[in-house]
Scaffold this motif. Structure first.
Motif, PDB file in Angstrom:
ATOM      1  N   TYR A 199     125.901  70.692  33.733  1.00  0.00           N
ATOM      2  CA  TYR A 199     124.980  69.580  33.518  1.00  0.00           C
ATOM      3  C   TYR A 199     123.605  70.162  33.226  1.00  0.00           C
ATOM      4  N   ALA A 200     122.676  69.332  32.785  1.00  0.00           N
ATOM      5  CA  ALA A 200     121.362  69.822  32.385  1.00  0.00           C
ATOM      6  C   ALA A 200     120.262  68.974  33.008  1.00  0.00           C
ATOM      7  N   VAL A 201     119.116  69.607  33.238  1.00  0.00           N
ATOM      8  CA  VAL A 201     117.928  68.914  33.728  1.00  0.00           C
ATOM      9  C   VAL A 201     116.745  69.325  32.865  1.00  0.00           C
ATOM     10  N   VAL A 202     115.760  68.451  32.799  1.00  0.00           N
ATOM     11  CA  VAL A 202     114.537  68.693  32.038  1.00  0.00           C
ATOM     12  C   VAL A 202     113.369  68.757  33.012  1.00  0.00           C
ATOM     13  N   THR A 203     112.540  69.801  32.892  1.00  0.00           N
ATOM     14  CA  THR A 203     111.355  69.943  33.731  1.00  0.00           C
ATOM     15  C   THR A 203     110.159  70.277  32.844  1.00  0.00           C
ATOM     16  N   ASP A 204     108.961  70.224  33.417  1.00  0.00           N
ATOM     17  CA  ASP A 204     107.813  70.762  32.702  1.00  0.00           C
ATOM     18  C   ASP A 204     107.793  72.273  32.867  1.00  0.00           C
ATOM     19  N   LEU A 205     106.813  72.943  32.278  1.00  0.00           N
ATOM     20  CA  LEU A 205     106.804  74.398  32.282  1.00  0.00           C
ATOM     21  C   LEU A 205     106.504  74.983  33.655  1.00  0.00           C
ATOM     22  N   LYS A 206     106.110  74.141  34.593  1.00  0.00           N
ATOM     23  CA  LYS A 206     105.912  74.605  35.963  1.00  0.00           C
ATOM     24  C   LYS A 206     107.131  74.334  36.846  1.00  0.00           C
ATOM     25  N   GLY A 207     108.191  73.783  36.225  1.00  0.00           N
ATOM     26  CA  GLY A 207     109.418  73.548  36.964  1.00  0.00           C
ATOM     27  C   GLY A 207     109.503  72.214  37.659  1.00  0.00           C
ATOM     28  N   ARG A 208     108.558  71.313  37.383  1.00  0.00           N
ATOM     29  CA  ARG A 208     108.588  69.990  38.029  1.00  0.00           C
ATOM     30  C   ARG A 208     109.552  69.087  37.271  1.00  0.00           C
ATOM     31  N   PRO A 209     110.505  68.472  37.962  1.00  0.00           N
ATOM     32  CA  PRO A 209     111.543  67.683  37.298  1.00  0.00           C
ATOM     33  C   PRO A 209     110.969  66.521  36.500  1.00  0.00           C
ATOM     34  N   LYS A 210     111.549  66.290  35.333  1.00  0.00           N
ATOM     35  CA  LYS A 210     111.194  65.152  34.495  1.00  0.00           C
ATOM     36  C   LYS A 210     112.363  64.180  34.357  1.00  0.00           C
ATOM     37  N   ARG A 211     113.558  64.714  34.120  1.00  0.00           N
ATOM     38  CA  ARG A 211     114.730  63.840  34.005  1.00  0.00           C
ATOM     39  C   ARG A 211     115.985  64.692  34.066  1.00  0.00           C
ATOM     40  N   ALA A 212     117.089  64.054  34.390  1.00  0.00           N
ATOM     41  CA  ALA A 212     118.400  64.702  34.333  1.00  0.00           C
ATOM     42  C   ALA A 212     119.148  64.168  33.126  1.00  0.00           C
ATOM     43  N   ILE A 213     119.941  64.992  32.509  1.00  0.00           N
ATOM     44  CA  ILE A 213     120.799  64.575  31.405  1.00  0.00           C
ATOM     45  C   ILE A 213     122.181  64.372  31.988  1.00  0.00           C
ATOM     46  N   THR A 214     122.597  63.136  32.079  1.00  0.00           N
ATOM     47  CA  THR A 214     123.847  62.817  32.758  1.00  0.00           C
ATOM     48  C   THR A 214     124.863  62.266  31.765  1.00  0.00           C
ATOM     49  N   VAL A 215     126.118  62.449  32.097  1.00  0.00           N
ATOM     50  CA  VAL A 215     127.222  61.876  31.333  1.00  0.00           C
ATOM     51  C   VAL A 215     128.149  61.207  32.334  1.00  0.00           C
ATOM     52  N   GLY A 216     128.883  60.206  31.858  1.00  0.00           N
ATOM     53  CA  GLY A 216     129.684  59.415  32.776  1.00  0.00           C
ATOM     54  C   GLY A 216     131.132  59.838  32.870  1.00  0.00           C
ATOM     55  N   ALA A 217     131.403  61.130  32.680  1.00  0.00           N
ATOM     56  CA  ALA A 217     132.784  61.591  32.735  1.00  0.00           C
ATOM     57  C   ALA A 217     132.789  63.060  33.117  1.00  0.00           C
ATOM     58  N   ILE A 218     133.955  63.563  33.529  1.00  0.00           N
ATOM     59  CA  ILE A 218     134.098  64.985  33.810  1.00  0.00           C
ATOM     60  C   ILE A 218     134.084  65.735  32.485  1.00  0.00           C
ATOM     61  N   GLY A 219     133.145  66.645  32.330  1.00  0.00           N
ATOM     62  CA  GLY A 219     133.027  67.387  31.092  1.00  0.00           C
ATOM     63  C   GLY A 219     131.857  68.337  31.144  1.00  0.00           C
ATOM     64  N   SER A 220     131.474  68.860  29.993  1.00  0.00           N
ATOM     65  CA  SER A 220     130.419  69.853  29.913  1.00  0.00           C
ATOM     66  C   SER A 220     129.407  69.454  28.855  1.00  0.00           C
ATOM     67  N   ARG A 250     108.795  71.358  27.240  1.00  0.00           N
ATOM     68  CA  ARG A 250     109.698  71.130  28.362  1.00  0.00           C
ATOM     69  C   ARG A 250     110.665  72.310  28.516  1.00  0.00           C
ATOM     70  N   LEU A 251     111.078  72.536  29.746  1.00  0.00           N
ATOM     71  CA  LEU A 251     112.183  73.436  30.047  1.00  0.00           C
ATOM     72  C   LEU A 251     113.462  72.611  30.134  1.00  0.00           C
ATOM     73  N   ILE A 252     114.520  73.049  29.457  1.00  0.00           N
ATOM     74  CA  ILE A 252     115.830  72.411  29.577  1.00  0.00           C
ATOM     75  C   ILE A 252     116.768  73.443  30.182  1.00  0.00           C
ATOM     76  N   LEU A 253     117.288  73.139  31.355  1.00  0.00           N
ATOM     77  CA  LEU A 253     118.066  74.093  32.136  1.00  0.00           C
ATOM     78  C   LEU A 253     119.482  73.586  32.342  1.00  0.00           C
ATOM     79  N   SER A 254     120.454  74.469  32.145  1.00  0.00           N
ATOM     80  CA  SER A 254     121.862  74.122  32.330  1.00  0.00           C
ATOM     81  C   SER A 254     122.369  74.742  33.624  1.00  0.00           C
ATOM     82  N   TYR A 255     123.032  73.939  34.445  1.00  0.00           N
ATOM     83  CA  TYR A 255     123.589  74.372  35.722  1.00  0.00           C
ATOM     84  C   TYR A 255     125.103  74.196  35.713  1.00  0.00           C
TER      85      TYR A 255
END
Length: 743
Positions: free
Chosen positions: A405-426, A393-398
């Motif tokens: 925040y971060a998202v997870v995709t396959d190696l072709k860039g197709r989204p798999k899931r977002a890594i979310t948190v329930g507060a303002i932070g990093s 998987r690719l794990i990308l930070s934006y």
């Protein structure tokens, strides 16, 4: 090369060519301070004894630059404090004056105890896996330095590998601290860098993991280096030639090169792998793909995000062919290496994409065909900041609105899931290698120390790895993100943090405003025990994401550099005005703080709006904007500041240089300038000259003091006891002049 301060979170010198026109030293004078006075505070608190400043020699040095006669009476303070008895004596007198004043401050000892209690919790770094072992640092709470530990498997017991707290027992070595560390691919060795007295110079050492024995390696004169293991028996690193005797902490640096070191051999046997003799001023960093097939060399000529990329094929633990293959031969765009799999390398780049995009470069090891580039994930409105390949998987930070925040995709860039948190932070980290079933990341905010989590890359399951036990309740605090109009109407975001009860009552309170605004550095939410002590005492903390930073892509950065630098100052001034107008900061109760480039920001806005602020702490700041390129790595900063050797740039720099624009007879806020004697990134002469000029001017009755930390540098590596002591001094000073009541 480091910018003048990211202040982690994240830092400055540039001057003119040889002086054209007359310059001379004539008779010298000494500024004799006035006697101690007593006066009511700005905030109307009890009267207080103010210090008498030590005498400072003032020379009659005049230089003629671009049609202007410019005085520099305190240039003698540019001499190295470690080798000049006169400068050392002046610093000792300044420290004695500030120490005597700070010792009187009400609540300083209570602040020191509070900060210490806020540090007193077990904390870990993000684990790194190598050969079935997990490596991480751990601090039991109040240890001066975190200890490098290793576990045999995730559930194993931690074993101490390197304890830097024991290094002080060796004579003649200075105050040494643990900096970066990288395990070999098989986990049998760890290479790490030692820092001495806070300097940017590093010594590379190696420890055997099985025995815990420190090997004989001592690789000197590394500076801003990464370590790239080539198998388990050697590694690539970057270093400079040994500087001239006595000039290690002031002289400009040239001729950086990439070297290969085989473990067990002396540094003299190291092999030079890459250098650019036609570009002696270039900086180089090297990394190695996780599969060990490629060494990636990224070069730059300044702190501007423009780099070249070359790769070297590796085989059997050595460089197979020292002829580098160019991927980005021209220094026009930014390139960040993500990972390599076989003959495919992934990069994040802003080439054709101001907010960055993810590309894959396909290589031909035979060299018969040129590298080809393919876009994997295109540009979005949010800035793509970092990425890794973990498992498959690719794990990308934006970056979005100044947070990550971060998202997870396959190696072709197709989204798999977002890594979310329930507060303002990093959310940050996400290290690992292709094939790993897991990655680790941390979440942090202004009211939340880093909590570390394990992410199963196959299932998406998240489990806690290390969650801190705190002496306060994060829910007692509110973190808001607001925006305000700057002078030209641009909307600028700002975080505001305060007690929930304070926000609910809409009561104005003493406030501390922090800023940086330079070098494409993004300030995101993060925890500080010192800031939390301010919040616990009932103060407000605000962080303004002003122009010049990296929070919103290239346009935001460009809008605060070179001829646009005034935008950074206007944004910061507007932030202070907003806090007062909205009833968040009490009138007469606004303090400002910034480090490195942020220290220059604070000093510049004091000159422009001394009436707006009650107190200020410019820390390790770049204060003489007409000579910053004369020292250490200062020349790298000219793409942010401009070059004093060019008239157009010189006039911009002259217009805001803190040292040159102090306004005699203006009523200045209380100012505590902080620096360190071994800061070889922003040399302490900047702060010395600035304070001398402040104390010589008629700026009202509030104190203008200098605090110089011994055996410390630009910030990284400072032991906890020094952080606690300096934090208490600074906060007590700011509290005194903003009216924040301390217990």
């Amino acid at each position: 090369m480091p910018a003048p301060g990211a202040m982690a979170r994240e830092e400055a010198e540039a001057l003119a060519a040889p002086v054209r026109g007359p310059s001379s030293y004539s008779a010298t004078t000494t500024v004799q301070p006035s006697a101690t006075e007593r006066m009511p505070d700005r905030a109307g608190i009890t009267t207080f004894s103010l210090p008498s400043y030590p005498p400072t020699r003032r020379d009659s040095l005049i230089e003629h630059q671009f049609g202007e006669d410019l005085a520099d009476p305190y240039r003698w303070l540019e001499a190295d404090v470690r080798s000049s008895p006169e400068v050392a004596g002046w610093v000792a007198q300044q420290n004695a004056a500030s120490s005597a004043y700070l010792a009187q401050l009400p609540g300083r000892d209570a602040l020191r105890d509070k900060i210490r209690s806020l540090f007193a919790y077990e904390r870990f770094s993000l684990p790194r896996k190598a050969g079935g072992r997990y490596f991480y640092t751990r601090n039991s709470g109040l240890q001066n330095q975190a200890v490098l530990q290793v576990r045999e498997g995730l559930e194993g017991e931690g074993r101490t590998l390197v304890d830097p707290n024991t290094w002080g027992s060796e004579p003649g070595q200075g105050l040494r601290t643990l900096d970066a560390w990288v395990p070999s691919p098989g986990g049998s060795l760890v290479a790490f860098t030692q820092q001495r007295d806070g300097s940017d110079w590093r010594t590379v050492r190696v420890v055997d993991v099985a025995s815990g024995k420190m090997l004989d390696e001592r690789l000197e004169w590394a500076n801003d280096t990464a370590i790239g293991w080539v198998g388990d028996s050697g590694f690539l690193y970057a270093r400079y030639p040994e500087p001239p005797a006595g000039e290690a902490y002031r002289a400009q640096v040239f001729d950086k090169a990439i070297w290969f070191h085989r473990v067990g051999t002396p540094q003299s046997a190291d092999i030079k792998v890459f250098a650019t003799p036609d570009h002696r001023d270039w900086n180089h960093r090297v990394t190695v793909s996780s599969d060990g097939r490629w060494a990636i060399i990224i070069s730059s000529a300044s702190t501007l995000p423009r780099r070249t990329v070359r790769v070297i094929p590796l085989e059997r633990g050595k460089a197979q062919d020292l002829t580098a293959i160019s991927i980005a031969p021209e220094m026009t765009d930014d390139w960040k290496f993500v990972e390599g799999l076989g003959d495919h390398l992934w990069f994040i780049t802003n080439a054709g994409a101001p907010h960055y995009r993810l590309v894959r470069v396909d290589l031909d090891r035979s060299g018969k065909s040129s590298p080809s580039l393919n876009v994997v994930i295109g540009e979005t409105d949010d800035t793509l900041d970092a990425g890794r390949i973990v498992g498959n998987r690719l794990i990308l930070s934006y970056l979005q609105h100044g947070a990550s925040y971060a998202v997870v995709t396959d190696l072709k860039g197709r989204p798999k899931r977002a890594i979310t948190v329930g507060a303002i932070g990093s959310a940050s980290g996400f290290g690992g290698r292709p094939g790993d079933p897991e990655t680790f990341y941390q979440f942090s905010s202004f009211n939340q120390p880093p909590a570390i989590f394990r992410l199963d890359t196959r299932t998406g399951e998240v489990t806690p790895f290390a969650v801190p036990h705190l002496s306060f309740n994060p829910d007692d605090y509110v973190v808001e993100q607001r925006s305000f109009p700057s002078k030209d109407g641009t909307r600028v975001p700002m975080y505001v943090v305060r007690k929930r009860s304070l926000a609910a009552s809409s009561t104005a309170a003493p406030a501390l405003l922090y800023g940086y605004g330079g070098f494409d550095v993004a300030l995101t939410p993060g925890y500080s025990a010192v800031r939390m002590a301010w919040l616990e005492a009932g103060g407000v903390f605000a962080l303004a994401n002003i122009r010049g930073g990296g929070e919103f892509g290239r346009a935001w950065y460009d809008a605060g550099r070179l001829a646009n630098k005034q935008n950074s100052f206007d944004d910061f001034i507007a932030a202070g005005e907003y806090l007062i107008k909205e009833g968040i900061a009490a009138k007469g109760g606004l303090a400002i703080q910034g480090g490195s480039n942020g220290g220059m920001l604070v000093a510049a806005v004091i000159n422009q709006r001394p009436d707006l602020f009650a107190a200020a702490n410019p820390d390790v700041g770049v204060m003489d904007m007409l000579r910053f390129d004369r020292f250490t790595s200062g020349r790298f900063w000219v793409d942010d500041y401009g070059s004093p050797s060019r008239e157009a740039d010189w006039r911009v720099l002259r217009s805001y240089s803190p040292y040159h624009n102090i306004r005699p007879r203006a009523d200045y806020p209380a100012i505590l300038v902080t620096t360190a004697d071994t800061d070889d990134r922003v040399v302490p002469a900047h702060s010395f000259k600035y304070v001398a000029a402040l104390q010589a001017a008629d700026l009202g009755l509030r104190p203008h003091l200098l605090r110089v930390e011994a055996q410390a540098g630009h910030g990284p590596g400072k032991p906890i006891d020094k952080v606690i002591a300096s934090g208490a001094d600074v906060l007590a000073f700011l509290a005194k002049w903003t009216g924040l009541a301390l217990e």
